[in-house]
Design a protein around this motif. Structure first.
Motif, mmCIF file in Angstrom:
data_model
loop_
_atom_site.group_PDB
_atom_site.id
_atom_site.type_symbol
_atom_site.label_atom_id
_atom_site.label_comp_id
_atom_site.label_asym_id
_atom_site.label_seq_id
_atom_site.Cartn_x
_atom_site.Cartn_y
_atom_site.Cartn_z
ATOM 1 N N THR A 1 -1.630 19.146 12.925
ATOM 2 C CA THR A 1 -2.775 18.696 13.723
ATOM 3 C C THR A 1 -3.930 18.292 12.817
ATOM 4 N N GLU A 2 -4.148 19.077 11.772
ATOM 5 C CA GLU A 2 -5.211 18.783 10.817
ATOM 6 C C GLU A 2 -4.923 17.478 10.065
ATOM 7 N N ILE A 3 -3.693 17.302 9.649
ATOM 8 C CA ILE A 3 -3.317 16.106 8.886
ATOM 9 C C ILE A 3 -3.312 14.866 9.768
ATOM 10 N N PHE A 4 -2.741 14.978 10.963
ATOM 11 C CA PHE A 4 -2.581 13.801 11.815
ATOM 12 C C PHE A 4 -3.917 13.207 12.257
ATOM 13 N N SER A 5 -4.963 14.008 12.247
ATOM 14 C CA SER A 5 -6.278 13.500 12.669
ATOM 15 C C SER A 5 -6.800 12.422 11.721
ATOM 16 N N ARG A 6 -6.170 12.280 10.559
ATOM 17 C CA ARG A 6 -6.610 11.302 9.561
ATOM 18 C C ARG A 6 -5.910 9.949 9.706
ATOM 19 N N GLY B 1 -3.523 2.957 9.637
ATOM 20 C CA GLY B 1 -2.079 2.903 9.449
ATOM 21 C C GLY B 1 -1.336 4.047 10.106
ATOM 22 N N TRP B 2 -0.041 4.095 9.831
ATOM 23 C CA TRP B 2 0.859 5.111 10.369
ATOM 24 C C TRP B 2 1.244 6.095 9.267
ATOM 25 N N GLY C 1 0.828 -1.200 0.000
ATOM 26 C CA GLY C 1 0.000 0.000 0.000
ATOM 27 C C GLY C 1 0.860 1.245 0.000
ATOM 28 N N ILE C 2 0.200 2.379 0.044
ATOM 29 C CA ILE C 2 0.882 3.672 0.066
ATOM 30 C C ILE C 2 0.987 4.165 1.497
ATOM 31 N N GLN C 3 2.197 4.494 1.914
ATOM 32 C CA GLN C 3 2.388 5.168 3.201
ATOM 33 C C GLN C 3 2.845 6.584 2.897
ATOM 34 N N THR C 4 2.152 7.572 3.414
ATOM 35 C CA THR C 4 2.440 8.956 3.056
ATOM 36 C C THR C 4 3.452 9.599 3.995
ATOM 37 N N HIS C 5 4.283 10.442 3.406
ATOM 38 C CA HIS C 5 5.216 11.293 4.137
ATOM 39 C C HIS C 5 4.494 12.608 4.387
ATOM 40 N N SER C 6 4.164 12.867 5.644
ATOM 41 C CA SER C 6 3.355 14.045 5.981
ATOM 42 C C SER C 6 4.191 15.262 6.352
ATOM 43 N N GLY C 7 5.494 15.189 6.153
ATOM 44 C CA GLY C 7 6.349 16.324 6.485
ATOM 45 C C GLY C 7 6.341 17.348 5.359
ATOM 46 N N LEU C 8 5.414 18.300 5.416
ATOM 47 C CA LEU C 8 5.275 19.270 4.333
ATOM 48 C C LEU C 8 6.548 20.079 4.125
ATOM 49 N N TYR D 1 -2.657 17.802 -0.168
ATOM 50 C CA TYR D 1 -2.243 16.563 0.496
ATOM 51 C C TYR D 1 -3.462 15.784 1.004
ATOM 52 N N LEU D 2 -4.395 16.475 1.647
ATOM 53 C CA LEU D 2 -5.580 15.800 2.187
ATOM 54 C C LEU D 2 -6.474 15.262 1.066
ATOM 55 N N ALA D 3 -6.539 15.974 -0.064
ATOM 56 C CA ALA D 3 -7.305 15.484 -1.205
ATOM 57 C C ALA D 3 -6.673 14.209 -1.753
ATOM 58 N N GLN D 4 -5.347 14.169 -1.766
ATOM 59 C CA GLN D 4 -4.652 12.948 -2.176
ATOM 60 C C GLN D 4 -4.962 11.802 -1.215
ATOM 61 N N LEU D 5 -4.965 12.102 0.075
ATOM 62 C CA LEU D 5 -5.249 11.083 1.083
ATOM 63 C C LEU D 5 -6.683 10.556 0.938
ATOM 64 N N ASP D 6 -7.615 11.443 0.622
ATOM 65 C CA ASP D 6 -8.999 11.012 0.388
ATOM 66 C C ASP D 6 -9.063 9.996 -0.751
#
Length: 311
Positions: free
Chosen positions: A288-293, A262-263, A175-182, A217-222
């Motif tokens: 905070t907004e991203i991590f809630s997902r 996931g993480w 699967g895809i694991q995302t790097h959330s470090g903008l 980023y959040l649209a990609q995660l959706d």
């Protein structure tokens, strides 16, 4: 897709060697030590050796791939590198008792490329990045990625892998694991110096970049979640194993996992040279907004955090 008998035998030989380690008592013991750590009951400091200079490490030919098919050559590389690490510098690594198959997913990306002002010199890479987000109008350069999964190709790959590794190793779709470090990515689009200057001189521009990038980023995660392809199979996140009892959750559709099962990992490495107040304004709200997902988060890398844990 044509897998020659020679390639088939090579893959099966490597898989058998890999599984002998993955099913060992030593491997099982390490997995439980990581599980204890992730539930805050550390029994010992856990160590992994990752992000290795593989191009420097093939001293005996054990990292030379020979499989002709490009996709399964990637699987061969995966097996060879994991075996190499286990035999030479395992530390507290854990091998999953199955072979992970990368999914055929296409991602259009965020519409940005890295532009290097200075050319690369022989043997070294020197980067002075061009500022591509120098004004408000440029923020629109950050596009929303579009993801597509080739279901037909995925079925073909899964069937081929199950046939190749039959009787030796189970296979699972990755699967895809995302790097959330903008900020790690923004520095490649602007340059570190330009980020520091704009944090001081044009904070409104920095907030506009962060807002646009966060939304994309959040649209990609959706889309990842809609496809049901978030990573729950690797059991590793930014050099650290993620074994725990509460992820994936009891209600998780194991065939269609989402980010909530996931993480993710994140960091703001250039913020080691800014104040906690800057960190609190230009990192914490967006993270905070991203991590809630997500079900869990691995945070931090090379930056200092000791003076800002309270935020």
């Amino acid at each position: 897709m044509t897998i020659t008998q020679k390639d088939r035998e090579m893959l099966r030989t490597l898989a058998a060697r890999y599984m002998s380690y993955a099913l060992s008592d030593k491997n099982n013991e390490k997995r439980e030590l990581w599980r204890a750590l992730n539930h805050l009951h550390m029994q010992k400091p856990m160590i992994t050796i990752d992000q290795m200079p593989w191009h420097e490490l093939d001293v005996d030919g054990s990292l030379v791939c020979t499989v002709e098919d490009p996709y399964f050559r990637g699987i061969e590389w995966q097996l060879r590198t994991q075996i190499y690490k286990w035999e030479h510098l395992p530390a507290d690594m854990v091998l999953n008792p199955y072979i992970t198959l990368p999914r055929p997913i296409h991602n259009t990306g965020f519409g940005m490329t890295t532009k290097n002002v200075e050319p690369e010199r022989p043997g070294i890479q020197i980067h002075l990045f061009e500022d591509q987000l120098y004004e408000m109008e440029a923020v629109e350069k950050i596009k929303t990625p579009v993801l597509t999964l080739d279901h037909t190709r995925q079925a073909e790959l899964l069937a081929a892998a199950e046939d190749i590794f039959a009787g030796i190793a189970p296979v699972k779709l990755g699967g895809i694991q995302t790097h959330s470090g903008l900020w790690d990515q923004i520095t490649f689009w602007k340059g570190v110096e330009n980020c520091y200057i704009d944090l001081i001189d044009r904070p409104e521009l920095i907030h506009a970049i962060l807002r646009r990038y966060t939304d994309a980023y959040l649209a990609q995660l959706d889309q990842i979640n809609a496809l049901g392809v978030y990573d729950i199979t690797s059991n590793i996140c930014h050099c650290s194993h993620t074994f725990c009892d509460d992820l994936p959750s009891d209600g998780c559709d194991l065939d269609h996992p989402t980010s909530y099962d996931g993480w993710t990992y994140s960091m703001a490495q250039l913020f080691t040279s800014v104040s906690p107040a800057i960190n609190e304004e230009f990192e914490v709200p967006y993270m905070t907004e991203i991590f809630s997902r997500f079900g869990a988060v691995y945070y931090g890398c090379c930056e200092r955090l000791d003076d800002r844990l309270d935020i």
